[in-house]
Design an enzyme around this catalytic site. Structure first.
Site, PDB file in Angstrom:
ATOM      1  CB  CYS A  30      -0.910  -0.048   1.235  1.00 38.31           C
ATOM      2  SG  CYS A  30      -1.747   1.486   1.626  1.00 38.31           S
ATOM      3  CB  CYS A  33       0.414   1.819   4.108  1.00 38.20           C
ATOM      4  SG  CYS A  33      -1.281   1.224   4.031  1.00 38.20           S
TER       5      CYS A  33
END
Length: 100
Positions: A30, A33
């Site tokens: 991600c 993230c």
């Protein structure tokens, strides 16, 4: 302090912890993230609070338990009680607001 959380140590590391815990649901794949991680790390270090990292791919029980629909998602606990939740990349000031 940073702790990797799974279903086995969640109660001990988050629910039974006295003080603030930021529970960070993330994916290794991600990109948002990866953008959020250094911001969270800075807050954790400066505030002296606990960071509980949850890899969503390896902890589906916790993902279901907390209804995580997207990553990154931060859940703030104070003395074992959920007090705030935020999804997506957020600023340092927003994280500080969530933990206050």
């Amino acid at each position: 302090m940073v702790v990797d959380i799974n279903n086995d140590n969640f109660d001990k590391e988050v629910l039974k912890h006295e003080g603030v815990v930021i529970m960070d649901f993330y994916g290794t794949w991600c990109m948002p993230c990866k953008i959020l991680a250094p911001i969270v790390d800075k807050v954790v270090e400066e505030q002296g609070i606990k960071l509980a990292k949850v890899d969503v791919d390896n902890n589906t029980e916790l993902v279901k338990k907390f209804g995580i629909m997207s990553v990154p998602t931060l859940i703030i606990f104070k003395d074992g009680v959920e007090v705030a939740k935020s999804s997506g990349v957020v600023s340092e000031s927003r994280i500080l607001e969530l933990i206050k």
